[in-house]
Design an enzyme around this catalytic site. Structure first.
Site, PDB file in Angstrom:
ATOM      1  N   SER A   1      -4.338   8.891   7.646  1.00 34.60           N
ATOM      2  CA  SER A   1      -3.474   7.955   6.924  1.00 34.60           C
ATOM      3  C   SER A   1      -2.186   8.641   6.512  1.00 34.60           C
ATOM      4  O   SER A   1      -2.202   9.630   5.776  1.00 34.60           O
ATOM      5  CB  SER A   1      -4.202   7.443   5.671  1.00 34.60           C
ATOM      6  OG  SER A   1      -3.263   6.949   4.737  1.00 34.60           O
TER       7      SER A   1
ATOM      8  N   LYS B   1      -6.585  -3.109   5.649  1.00 32.26           N
ATOM      9  CA  LYS B   1      -5.142  -3.372   5.569  1.00 32.26           C
ATOM     10  C   LYS B   1      -4.906  -4.539   4.614  1.00 32.26           C
ATOM     11  O   LYS B   1      -5.757  -4.853   3.800  1.00 32.26           O
ATOM     12  CB  LYS B   1      -4.581  -3.637   6.974  1.00 32.26           C
ATOM     13  CG  LYS B   1      -4.683  -2.432   7.906  1.00 32.26           C
ATOM     14  CD  LYS B   1      -3.778  -1.297   7.454  1.00 32.26           C
ATOM     15  CE  LYS B   1      -3.866  -0.098   8.371  1.00 32.26           C
ATOM     16  NZ  LYS B   1      -3.142   1.065   7.827  1.00 32.26           N
TER      17      LYS B   1
ATOM     18  N   GLY C   1       0.819  -1.212   0.000  1.00 34.98           N
ATOM     19  CA  GLY C   1       0.000   0.000   0.000  1.00 34.98           C
ATOM     20  C   GLY C   1       0.851   1.259   0.000  1.00 34.98           C
ATOM     21  O   GLY C   1       0.515   2.258  -0.645  1.00 34.98           O
TER      22      GLY C   1
ATOM     23  N   ARG D   1       1.625  -9.800   8.698  1.00 41.39           N
ATOM     24  CA  ARG D   1       1.605  -9.561  10.143  1.00 41.39           C
ATOM     25  C   ARG D   1       0.819 -10.656  10.867  1.00 41.39           C
ATOM     26  O   ARG D   1       1.166 -11.051  11.973  1.00 41.39           O
ATOM     27  CB  ARG D   1       1.040  -8.177  10.450  1.00 41.39           C
ATOM     28  CG  ARG D   1       1.927  -7.061   9.895  1.00 41.39           C
ATOM     29  CD  ARG D   1       1.779  -5.747  10.614  1.00 41.39           C
ATOM     30  NE  ARG D   1       2.375  -4.680   9.811  1.00 41.39           N
ATOM     31  CZ  ARG D   1       3.668  -4.393   9.757  1.00 41.39           C
ATOM     32  NH1 ARG D   1       4.542  -5.087  10.468  1.00 41.39           N
ATOM     33  NH2 ARG D   1       4.126  -3.417   8.997  1.00 41.39           N
TER      34      ARG D   1
ATOM     35  N   ASP E   1      -0.621  -0.849  13.215  1.00 41.14           N
ATOM     36  CA  ASP E   1      -0.140  -2.109  12.627  1.00 41.14           C
ATOM     37  C   ASP E   1       0.068  -3.197  13.677  1.00 41.14           C
ATOM     38  O   ASP E   1       0.233  -4.371  13.329  1.00 41.14           O
ATOM     39  CB  ASP E   1       1.168  -1.869  11.856  1.00 41.14           C
ATOM     40  CG  ASP E   1       0.935  -1.040  10.595  1.00 41.14           C
ATOM     41  OD1 ASP E   1      -0.201  -1.006  10.091  1.00 41.14           O
ATOM     42  OD2 ASP E   1       1.903  -0.418  10.111  1.00 41.14           O
TER      43      ASP E   1
HETATM   44  C1  S3P Z   1       2.284   3.404   6.463  1.00 40.72           C
HETATM   45  C2  S3P Z   1       1.127   3.958   6.945  1.00 40.72           C
HETATM   46  C3  S3P Z   1       0.052   3.166   7.575  1.00 40.72           C
HETATM   47  C4  S3P Z   1       0.547   1.793   8.003  1.00 40.72           C
HETATM   48  C5  S3P Z   1       1.354   1.116   6.933  1.00 40.72           C
HETATM   49  C6  S3P Z   1       2.566   1.967   6.562  1.00 40.72           C
HETATM   50  C7  S3P Z   1       3.286   4.304   5.840  1.00 40.72           C
HETATM   51  O1  S3P Z   1      -0.982   2.976   6.648  1.00 40.72           O
HETATM   52  O2  S3P Z   1      -0.537   0.981   8.376  1.00 40.72           O
HETATM   53  O3  S3P Z   1       1.787  -0.141   7.376  1.00 40.72           O
HETATM   54  O4  S3P Z   1       4.431   3.865   5.602  1.00 40.72           O
HETATM   55  O5  S3P Z   1       2.940   5.460   5.572  1.00 40.72           O
HETATM   56  P1  S3P Z   1      -2.152   4.059   6.407  1.00 40.72           P
HETATM   57  O6  S3P Z   1      -1.564   5.283   5.839  1.00 40.72           O
HETATM   58  O7  S3P Z   1      -3.086   3.380   5.450  1.00 40.72           O
HETATM   59  O8  S3P Z   1      -2.758   4.282   7.757  1.00 40.72           O
END
Ligand code: S3P
Length: 451
Positions: A175, A356, A101, A402, A329
């Site tokens: 986020s 997630k 993501g 995870r 997380d």
């Molecule tokens: C992350 C932000 C979080 C986190 C992901 C890593 C990042 O996600 O859960 O594991 O590196 O910016 P979200 O932005 O969707 O909350």
């Protein structure tokens, strides 16, 4: 992914663990290095599938990234030969963000102001995750971004072009990925951009941009909201070397294992303790875990510390609001801790877990129930009745890295044998997880030792 692993209860956990480099920082170091005017070294980078996806996409965009030979395991070094924004161009094919993501959302922002057409996609899990959260606010900067399913799912199509400055954009969702996508797009805007997040999220992007000469002002607002204003630099980003802190999200597995095990004492070296990430330390502390921070210091603009953890008597607690966000997380691990703690644990305000790598509310409930825990699934979290002990189970990680590791830690703490199917998913963020665990299983009583 299809790999199966067997976990037996640990008789004792003792020693020192060097956790892998932080995933969030590694992604950002690669992207900002590729935009930088010159060479940047990334030491102790996370060498895992997610960060390799970012590396592959950047190479497909024309970046030159070399692996420095001879580094010890876990101490890998990358040399990013940045040539500024001119060093990145149109990719010849779809950018494969795999399961990541962070890769797809941050790159979607980064590409808005660069020339050329890019299509970003990934695996089946990534293609089910919400992308409207980046598409909509990027369009509010006049960026030319579209996505599948009415703008909600990958593939995402970015046609680089002008990005409007002088805008105030609300992310709508707390986020760091959305905030970071907007800040990366705003680098190319024709004036300052203000990004408003409803609650403070991890701030690695802001720290790293500021370290590269970008004007960043971060202002707390009422109710926990934060405004970040970025003033685009006149030229390319400065090239800056990074030593990546240890990932607190990886350290969390050993913290929970040791705190809940009756005969444990572990030291985790060089772990990032940026307060936007340390919700898990506060939660475990609140539950009664004996965790000490030793030798607090700073590397590359991020605070780090050694963490010392010992067997503890844990009691359940309520985890919600900003605490839940700062531990987002790690909440499946909190649920596991809750199952073994005395009394009830409630996790609330965490509906984000449903989008997630898997639906982590449903999957955590399913997983813990297989171990015999009493878990109630709620729309925005979980209620776990603690204290009953766990019995070994055969569980499927459901393709979620995870959850594969949560299952393994549950297996260390349960009675009898545990079989984890889909154990290979750990490659996404912690490829050496099983070998760390094997040392524990293979040498009864020897516990974990430093690599
Ligand atoms: C992350 C932000 C979080 C986190 C992901 C890593 C990042 O996600 O859960 O594991 O590196 O910016 P979200 O932005 O969707 O909350």
């Amino acid at each position: 992914m299809g790999e199966t692993r067997t976990v037996r209860p640990a008789s004792r956990l003792r020693g020192t663990v060097s956790v892998p480099g932080d995933k969030s920082v590694t992604h950002r170091a690669l992207m900002l290095g590729a935009l930088g005017a010159g060479d940047s070294r990334i030491e102790r980078f996370l060498d895992a599938a997610d960060t390799r996806a970012t590396l592959g996409c950047l190479r497909a965009l024309g970046a030159t990234i070399e692996e420095v030979a001879g580094a010890a395991p876990g101490e890998g070094v990358l040399l990013v030969r940045g040539r500024g924004r001119a060093g990145l161009g149109e990719p010849a094919d779809v950018l494969d963000c795999e399961n990541s993501g962070t890769t797809i959302r941050l790159l979607s922002g980064l590409l808005c102001g660069l020339p050329g057409l890019a299509v970003l996609s990934g695996d089946a899990s990534l293609r089910q995750r919400p992308m409207d959260r980046v598409v909509r606010p990027l369009r509010a900067l006049d960026a030319d971004v579209t996505a599948s399913a009415g703008g909600t799912r990958a593939p995402i199509v970015v046609r680089g072009g002008p990005v409007a400055g002088g805008r105030r954009i609300e992310t709508g969702v707390a986020s760091a990925q959305v905030k970071s996508a907007l800040l990366l797009a705003a680098l190319e805007a024709d004036g300052p951009t203000t990004v408003i997040e409803p609650q403070a999220t991890r701030d690695h992007t802001e720290r790293m941009l500021a370290a590269r000469g970008v004007g960043i002002a971060r202002t707390p607002r009422a109710g926990g909201a934060v405004e970040v204003t970025l003033s685009p630099p006149p030229g390319d980003l400065e090239a800056v070397d990074v030593r990546v802190p240890g990932d607190v999200s990886a350290a969390a597995f050993w913290l929970v294992a040791a705190a809940l095990h009756p005969d444990a004492e572990l030291t985790l070296r060089g772990v990032g303790v940026n307060e936007t990430r340390t919700g898990i330390l506060d939660v475990l502390g609140g539950m009664g875990a004996a965790i000490e921070r030793l030798e607090e210091r700073e590397v590359g603009g991020e605070p780090i510390a050694d963490l010392h953890v010992e067997s503890s008597e844990l009691r359940g607690m309520r985890v919600d609001g900003e605490l839940a966000l700062r531990a987002i997380d790690e909440l499946p691990l909190v649920a596991l801790a809750g199952a073994l703690a005395g009394g009830e644990t409630v996790i609330a305000d965490a509906a984000e877990l449903r989008v997630k790598e898997s639906d982590r509310i449903a999957e955590t409930a399913r997983l813990l129930r297989s171990f015999g825990a009493e878990v109630e699934e709620r729309p925005d979290g979980l209620r776990i009745a603690g204290g009953a002990g766990l019995r070994g189970a055969c569980v499927d990680a459901g393709g979620d890295h995870r959850l594969a590791m949560v299952a393994a830690v549950a297996g260390l703490l349960a009675s009898g044998e545990t079989v984890v199917e889909g154990a290979g998913a750990v490659a996404v963020s912690y490829p050496r997880f099983w070998s760390e665990l094997e040392r524990l299983q293979g040498v009864p009583g020897a516990g974990l030792e430093a690599p």
